[in-house]
Design a protein around this motif. Structure first.
Motif, PDB file in Angstrom:
ATOM      1  N   GLY A   1      10.551   1.326  -7.877  1.00 25.81           N
ATOM      2  CA  GLY A   1      10.426  -0.037  -7.366  1.00 25.81           C
ATOM      3  C   GLY A   1       9.009  -0.406  -6.982  1.00 25.81           C
ATOM      4  O   GLY A   1       8.811  -1.284  -6.147  1.00 25.81           O
ATOM      5  N   TRP A   2       8.048   0.253  -7.576  1.00 30.72           N
ATOM      6  CA  TRP A   2       6.631  -0.023  -7.338  1.00 30.72           C
ATOM      7  C   TRP A   2       6.285   0.108  -5.847  1.00 30.72           C
ATOM      8  O   TRP A   2       5.585  -0.741  -5.276  1.00 30.72           O
ATOM      9  CB  TRP A   2       6.254  -1.414  -7.856  1.00 30.72           C
ATOM     10  CG  TRP A   2       6.456  -1.552  -9.329  1.00 30.72           C
ATOM     11  CD1 TRP A   2       7.604  -1.960  -9.967  1.00 30.72           C
ATOM     12  CD2 TRP A   2       5.511  -1.246 -10.368  1.00 30.72           C
ATOM     13  NE1 TRP A   2       7.428  -1.931 -11.327  1.00 30.72           N
ATOM     14  CE2 TRP A   2       6.156  -1.512 -11.605  1.00 30.72           C
ATOM     15  CE3 TRP A   2       4.186  -0.796 -10.375  1.00 30.72           C
ATOM     16  CZ2 TRP A   2       5.518  -1.322 -12.832  1.00 30.72           C
ATOM     17  CZ3 TRP A   2       3.554  -0.605 -11.597  1.00 30.72           C
ATOM     18  CH2 TRP A   2       4.217  -0.863 -12.807  1.00 30.72           C
TER      19      TRP A   2
ATOM     20  N   PHE B   1       3.965  -2.293  -3.262  1.00 32.61           N
ATOM     21  CA  PHE B   1       4.591  -3.179  -2.282  1.00 32.61           C
ATOM     22  C   PHE B   1       5.072  -2.397  -1.061  1.00 32.61           C
ATOM     23  O   PHE B   1       5.790  -1.402  -1.193  1.00 32.61           O
ATOM     24  CB  PHE B   1       5.769  -3.922  -2.912  1.00 32.61           C
ATOM     25  CG  PHE B   1       5.398  -4.750  -4.106  1.00 32.61           C
ATOM     26  CD1 PHE B   1       4.686  -5.929  -3.958  1.00 32.61           C
ATOM     27  CD2 PHE B   1       5.741  -4.335  -5.389  1.00 32.61           C
ATOM     28  CE1 PHE B   1       4.332  -6.692  -5.063  1.00 32.61           C
ATOM     29  CE2 PHE B   1       5.398  -5.088  -6.490  1.00 32.61           C
ATOM     30  CZ  PHE B   1       4.682  -6.270  -6.337  1.00 32.61           C
ATOM     31  N   ALA B   2       4.693  -2.893   0.095  1.00 32.27           N
ATOM     32  CA  ALA B   2       5.083  -2.225   1.350  1.00 32.27           C
ATOM     33  C   ALA B   2       6.468  -2.630   1.814  1.00 32.27           C
ATOM     34  O   ALA B   2       7.117  -1.887   2.548  1.00 32.27           O
ATOM     35  CB  ALA B   2       4.050  -2.560   2.444  1.00 32.27           C
ATOM     36  N   GLU B   3       6.953  -3.808   1.375  1.00 28.72           N
ATOM     37  CA  GLU B   3       8.211  -4.336   1.882  1.00 28.72           C
ATOM     38  C   GLU B   3       9.327  -4.236   0.842  1.00 28.72           C
ATOM     39  O   GLU B   3       9.096  -4.344  -0.363  1.00 28.72           O
ATOM     40  CB  GLU B   3       8.026  -5.801   2.297  1.00 28.72           C
ATOM     41  CG  GLU B   3       6.910  -6.023   3.313  1.00 28.72           C
ATOM     42  CD  GLU B   3       7.210  -5.393   4.657  1.00 28.72           C
ATOM     43  OE1 GLU B   3       8.397  -5.121   4.939  1.00 28.72           O
ATOM     44  OE2 GLU B   3       6.257  -5.179   5.433  1.00 28.72           O
ATOM     45  N   GLU B   4      10.543  -4.079   1.364  1.00 28.89           N
ATOM     46  CA  GLU B   4      11.707  -3.893   0.490  1.00 28.89           C
ATOM     47  C   GLU B   4      11.991  -5.116  -0.364  1.00 28.89           C
ATOM     48  O   GLU B   4      12.401  -4.991  -1.526  1.00 28.89           O
ATOM     49  CB  GLU B   4      12.941  -3.574   1.347  1.00 28.89           C
ATOM     50  CG  GLU B   4      14.197  -3.324   0.530  1.00 28.89           C
ATOM     51  CD  GLU B   4      15.388  -3.009   1.410  1.00 28.89           C
ATOM     52  OE1 GLU B   4      16.373  -3.767   1.348  1.00 28.89           O
ATOM     53  OE2 GLU B   4      15.326  -2.007   2.154  1.00 28.89           O
TER      54      GLU B   4
ATOM     55  N   GLN C   1      -0.598  -7.009 -12.496  1.00 35.01           N
ATOM     56  CA  GLN C   1       0.455  -7.639 -13.287  1.00 35.01           C
ATOM     57  C   GLN C   1       1.775  -7.716 -12.527  1.00 35.01           C
ATOM     58  O   GLN C   1       2.424  -8.769 -12.506  1.00 35.01           O
ATOM     59  CB  GLN C   1       0.645  -6.865 -14.595  1.00 35.01           C
ATOM     60  CG  GLN C   1      -0.535  -6.971 -15.535  1.00 35.01           C
ATOM     61  CD  GLN C   1      -0.390  -6.065 -16.741  1.00 35.01           C
ATOM     62  OE1 GLN C   1       0.297  -6.395 -17.704  1.00 35.01           O
ATOM     63  NE2 GLN C   1      -1.036  -4.919 -16.703  1.00 35.01           N
ATOM     64  N   ILE C   2       2.175  -6.613 -11.890  1.00 42.32           N
ATOM     65  CA  ILE C   2       3.466  -6.621 -11.196  1.00 42.32           C
ATOM     66  C   ILE C   2       3.417  -7.535  -9.972  1.00 42.32           C
ATOM     67  O   ILE C   2       4.402  -8.188  -9.633  1.00 42.32           O
ATOM     68  CB  ILE C   2       3.909  -5.180 -10.825  1.00 42.32           C
ATOM     69  CG1 ILE C   2       5.399  -5.165 -10.438  1.00 42.32           C
ATOM     70  CG2 ILE C   2       3.057  -4.594  -9.730  1.00 42.32           C
ATOM     71  CD1 ILE C   2       6.339  -5.559 -11.549  1.00 42.32           C
ATOM     72  N   LYS C   3       2.281  -7.631  -9.316  1.00 40.10           N
ATOM     73  CA  LYS C   3       2.152  -8.558  -8.190  1.00 40.10           C
ATOM     74  C   LYS C   3       2.332 -10.003  -8.659  1.00 40.10           C
ATOM     75  O   LYS C   3       3.034 -10.790  -8.011  1.00 40.10           O
ATOM     76  CB  LYS C   3       0.784  -8.393  -7.516  1.00 40.10           C
ATOM     77  CG  LYS C   3       0.663  -7.183  -6.609  1.00 40.10           C
ATOM     78  CD  LYS C   3      -0.709  -7.156  -5.928  1.00 40.10           C
ATOM     79  CE  LYS C   3      -0.827  -5.997  -4.955  1.00 40.10           C
ATOM     80  NZ  LYS C   3      -2.140  -5.989  -4.257  1.00 40.10           N
ATOM     81  N   SER C   4       1.698 -10.346  -9.759  1.00 41.51           N
ATOM     82  CA  SER C   4       1.825 -11.705 -10.295  1.00 41.51           C
ATOM     83  C   SER C   4       3.263 -11.995 -10.687  1.00 41.51           C
ATOM     84  O   SER C   4       3.795 -13.083 -10.416  1.00 41.51           O
ATOM     85  CB  SER C   4       0.914 -11.881 -11.515  1.00 41.51           C
ATOM     86  OG  SER C   4      -0.443 -11.756 -11.162  1.00 41.51           O
ATOM     87  N   MET C   5       3.909 -11.026 -11.321  1.00 36.68           N
ATOM     88  CA  MET C   5       5.283 -11.226 -11.770  1.00 36.68           C
ATOM     89  C   MET C   5       6.247 -11.362 -10.596  1.00 36.68           C
ATOM     90  O   MET C   5       7.193 -12.152 -10.647  1.00 36.68           O
ATOM     91  CB  MET C   5       5.681 -10.078 -12.694  1.00 36.68           C
ATOM     92  CG  MET C   5       4.932 -10.110 -14.018  1.00 36.68           C
ATOM     93  SD  MET C   5       4.884  -8.525 -14.888  1.00 36.68           S
ATOM     94  CE  MET C   5       6.591  -8.290 -15.292  1.00 36.68           C
TER      95      MET C   5
END
Length: 240
Positions: A101-102, A106-109, A154-158
Motif C-alpha cells: 500500500g505504498w 504515505f503515512a496515513e491509512e 506518480q503515486i502521490k499524483s494518482m
C-alpha cells in the motif's frame, strides 16, 4: 618617387581605376588587416557588414540553444498526471509499493487505501479502511517534493486524483462506504480482464498455433488491456 598609403574603395580593381584617373600608377594593392576589411574587399562593405552581423546572430543562437541543451530536462508532465495508470520506474520498487500500500510514501491509512486502488488491474495491498480515515484523507493534500523518487511522485499524483474522484462521487449523492465498495469491485473486474487475456494467450501458445497467429492474438489482447490502463501480458515462450 614611390609612396605608400591607404585608400578606401570597394575592391582592388576600384582602387586601380580611381588612382589611374588621378594619374597615379599603383604597383600593388593589399587589403588592410582585419576580417571586416578583407570581406569588404571581396564582396563590398555593405555586404560584408551584413555577413558579419548574420554570423554574429548565428553564433549567439547556437550559444543559446547549446545552453538550453545543457540545462536539466524538465520532468515529463505524465509523471504528475492524476489519471489511474501503470507506474513507470523501478519494477522492484513498484512491486513492493503495490504489495504494502505504498507505506514508504504515505503515512496515513486513508492514502494507503486509495493508493492500493490507484494502479489498474493489480491486487490491492490495503483492501479495507473506514469512512473516517478516508474523510480525513480528503482534508489533506500530499505534497510532491523535489526529493521524491519518480515512483513516489506518480503515486502521490494518482492518489490526489482518487480523492478528486471520491469528491465527485460524494457530490452525486454517494457515500464514502459505497465508494470503497466500488473501488474493490472495479479492481476485481480489472484483475479478471487481465487473467482472462493472459490465460487465452498462454493457452494459444500451448496449442501450437503458428507464430504469426499467436503474435496477432497477443497484440490484440494487449491492446484491449492498454485501453483500460491495465498492465500488459508478456509474450509467452513457445519453445520453437
Amino acid at each position: 618617387m614611390r609612396h605608400t598609403g591607404e585608400y578606401a574603395a570597394r575592391s582592388k580593381a576600384a582602387v586601380y581605376d580611381e588612382l589611374r584617373t588621378k594619374g597615379i600608377k599603383a604597383f600593388g594593392v593589399e587589403p588592410a588587416p582585419g576580417l571586416l576589411n578583407r570581406l569588404g574587399g571581396i564582396v563590398g562593405w555593405r555586404i560584408a557588414i551584413i555577413v558579419l552581423l548574420a554570423l554574429g546572430f548565428v553564433a549567439a543562437s547556437l550559444a543559446y540553444f547549446w545552453e538550453k541543451a545543457e540545462a536539466p530536462v524538465v520532468e515529463d508532465s505524465v509523471f504528475l498526471s492524476k489519471t489511474r495508470r501503470q507506474i513507470i520506474g523501478d519494477a522492484a520498487v513498484i512491486e513492493a509499493g503495490i504489495k504494502n500500500g505504498w507505506r514508504d510514501v504515505f503515512a496515513e491509512e486513508g492514502e494507503r487505501f486509495l493508493a492500493s486502488f490507484a494502479v489498474p488491474g493489480v491486487p490491492a495491498g490495503v483492501r479495507t479502511t473506514n469512512a473516517n480515515e478516508l474523510e480525513k484523507a480528503l482534508g489533506r493534500v500530499v505534497q510532491i517534493s523535489d526529493d521524491d523518487a519518480m515512483e513516489a511522485k506518480q503515486i502521490k499524483s494518482m492518489v490526489e486524483g482518487m480523492k478528486d474522484e471520491l469528491r465527485g462521487y460524494l457530490a452525486e449523492g454517494g457515500t464514502i462506504a459505497q465508494y470503497g465498495e466500488r473501488l474493490v469491485e472495479r479492481q476485481e473486474q480489472e484483475l479478471s480482464y487481465y487473467r482472462r487475456i493472459k490465460e487465452e494467450i498462454e493457452s494459444a501458445a500451448k496449442s501450437g498455433i503458428p507464430e504469426d497467429e499467436l503474435e496477432a492474438k497477443w497484440k490484440a489482447g494487449n491492446a484491449e488491456l492498454r485501453n483500460m490502463g491495465i498492465r500488459l501480458v508478456p509474450m509467452p515462450e513457445t519453445g520453437n
